[in-house]
Design a protein around this motif. Structure first.
Motif, short mmCIF file in Angstrom:
data_model
loop_
_atom_site.label_atom_id
_atom_site.label_comp_id
_atom_site.label_asym_id
_atom_site.label_seq_id
_atom_site.Cartn_x
_atom_site.Cartn_y
_atom_site.Cartn_z
N ALA A 1 40.90 50.44 41.73
CA ALA A 1 39.52 50.91 41.92
C ALA A 1 39.31 51.17 43.41
CB ALA A 1 38.52 49.90 41.42
N GLN A 2 38.88 52.37 43.75
CA GLN A 2 38.49 52.72 45.11
C GLN A 2 36.97 52.84 45.12
OE1 GLN A 2 40.48 53.01 47.74
NE2 GLN A 2 42.46 52.89 46.69
N LEU B 1 49.02 41.49 47.75
CA LEU B 1 47.89 40.75 47.19
C LEU B 1 48.19 40.27 45.78
CD1 LEU B 1 44.81 42.90 48.28
CD2 LEU B 1 45.51 40.71 49.21
N LEU B 2 48.80 41.12 44.99
CA LEU B 2 49.12 40.76 43.61
C LEU B 2 50.17 39.65 43.56
CD1 LEU B 2 49.22 44.34 42.11
CD2 LEU B 2 47.58 42.57 41.55
N ASP C 1 43.67 46.19 38.47
CA ASP C 1 44.60 45.24 39.08
C ASP C 1 44.22 44.95 40.52
OD1 ASP C 1 46.43 45.09 36.80
OD2 ASP C 1 46.89 47.16 37.29
N VAL C 2 43.64 45.93 41.19
CA VAL C 2 43.23 45.80 42.59
C VAL C 2 41.92 46.56 42.78
CG1 VAL C 2 43.80 46.30 44.99
CG2 VAL C 2 45.60 45.59 43.43
N LEU D 1 33.34 36.46 44.02
CA LEU D 1 32.94 36.31 42.62
C LEU D 1 33.84 37.06 41.65
CD1 LEU D 1 29.09 36.85 43.16
CD2 LEU D 1 30.37 34.69 43.20
N ILE D 2 34.75 37.87 42.18
CA ILE D 2 35.60 38.73 41.36
C ILE D 2 37.00 38.15 41.32
CG2 ILE D 2 36.57 41.05 41.12
CD1 ILE D 2 34.13 42.12 42.63
N ALA D 3 37.53 37.93 40.11
CA ALA D 3 38.88 37.39 39.97
C ALA D 3 39.95 38.42 40.34
CB ALA D 3 39.09 36.91 38.54
N THR D 4 39.67 39.67 40.11
CA THR D 4 40.63 40.72 40.46
C THR D 4 40.82 40.75 41.97
OG1 THR D 4 39.95 42.04 38.57
CG2 THR D 4 41.09 43.20 40.33
N PRO D 5 42.06 40.78 42.45
CA PRO D 5 42.30 40.84 43.89
C PRO D 5 41.57 42.01 44.53
CG PRO D 5 44.35 40.39 42.75
CD PRO D 5 43.33 40.69 41.68
#
Length: 380
Positions: A19-20, A357-358, A107-108, A123-127
């Motif tokens: 996501a950008q 990050l992943l 994923d990011v 608050l966001i689990a996604t890196p």
């Protein structure tokens, strides 16, 4: 979706769902002025071309190879200065709330909203990673950044970090901006042309310094510049009265017009008098074979090689003197200098940031398929 191959073609990595998140001020890419939006457009298109699944959260009129989640029409086209200050932040927060609600789809998450994205990232689990495109030498920036010290940050120059180097922050990388500059090389450089100024009419950009250099050297100055609503009074009261017959104010120019404008200048003046984090003007000019005469501020020494691709100056006196020595600079050397700032290099380095990050992020409930594969295989 096809797998993403490594540069050597010998290995396969899973594609990423990225996501950008873009500011809402200008379309992505912008019709004319808008450096951050041009970088986001280049990044989205480059990542999609590599086989990644890219979603862009941004203005409704954006044109992108990514999947577009459209929000408001570009705000600079319809907002007053008061609305830009009072309403625009709320609209960005509304968009970030939507990103957070859909975080499990990615994923990011890569945000370009600077400080406005910070409250959401824990608050966001996604890196998530934030590229800071603006200046960091402001009191409110120093106050807010340490409150989110664990959020991974990307700087766009090493100098950008200096203002906050005493703070406990998490720097993921420095990634220099990059553009597709191939079409800039198609127009021959004119060593006997005018002095050029490209950018925004604002005090920190140094338009008055550019006018003074033109006056002292007797060379005409062409100013391809945008006047934002917040800068109209500065332009009318401080800049316009100093524009004599030696100054041609052409206004904002489009991307298609830029190569000829740069190539037609014997030198591009870059008198920004603030710690500019990068400055796309410099690499655009170099790609056209046009040397840059710049003040020694911000990222300038990281982009310009003094005496090779232009001159780095300490004041207006130095800039005026440098104009007389501009024929010492080889246009081909300028073009070679621009090759350090390609779109391919920028996209590759951001993918390295994402995969790091992943690999290092502890698995969470928002973890996507690619993240699970990377965690299981140790893939970088």
């Amino acid at each position: 979706m096809p797998a993403v191959r490594t540069k050597g073609g010998t290995g396969v990595r899973p594609p990423l769902r990225i996501a950008q998140v873009a500011p809402l001020y200008e379309a992505v890419p912008p019709g004319a002025y808008g450096g951050t939006e041009r970088i986001i457009a280049t990044l989205c298109d480059g990542l999609a071309a590599q086989g990644h699944d890219v979603t862009l959260f941004g203005p409704a009129t954006s044109d992108t190879a990514a999947r577009l989640v459209a929000f408001e029409k570009p705000l600079r086209e319809r907002f007053s200065a008061d609305e830009m200050a009072g309403v625009a932040p709320h609209l960005h927060l509304e968009m970030m709330a939507e990103v957070a609600a859909r975080a499990g789809e990615f994923d990011v998450i890569h945000s370009h909203l600077d400080l406005l994205a910070l409250p959401f990232t824990p608050l966001i689990a996604t890196p998530s990673v934030l590229t800071l495109h603006g200046r960091l030498d402001l009191d409110f920036v120093r106050e807010l950044l340490p409150r989110y010290g664990s959020v991974p940050l990307v700087s766009i120059s090493n100098d950008q970090r200096r203002a906050v180097e005493d703070l406990d922050l998490t720097w993921a990388s420095t990634v220099y901006n990059g553009l597709d500059l191939g079409h800039y090389r198609d127009v021959p450089h004119d060593p006997d042309g005018y002095l050029g100024f490209v950018g925004r009419i604002a005090e920190e950009k140094g338009p008055l310094a550019a006018i003074e250099v033109s006056r002292r050297t007797g060379l005409p100055l062409r100013m391809a510049a945008k006047v934002d609503p917040t800068d109209v009074r500065y332009y009318e009261d401080e800049v316009a009265p100093h524009m004599g017959s030696h100054v041609d104010f052409v206004g904002e120019i489009t991307e298609d017009e830029k190569p000829a404008f740069y190539a037609g200048a014997r030198a591009t003046l870059f008198p920004s008098d603030w710690p500019e984090p990068f400055g796309l003007v410099m690499i655009e000019s170099l790609a056209a074979g046009t040397p840059v005469i710049a003040l020694r501020r911000g990222s300038v020494p990281e982009v310009i090689e003094h005496g090779v691709t232009g001159f780095i100056c300490d004041d207006v006196d130095d800039m005026a003197d440098a104009v007389s020595r501009i024929d010492q600079i080889d246009p081909d050397a300028c073009r070679r200098g621009a090759e350090r700032f390609t779109a391919e290099r920028m996209c590759r380095e951001y993918v390295d940031v994402y995969r790091t990050l992943l690999r290092t992020r502890r698995p969470g409930p928002g973890q996507g398929v690619a993240q699970q594969l990377l965690s299981a295989t140790g893939e970088n």
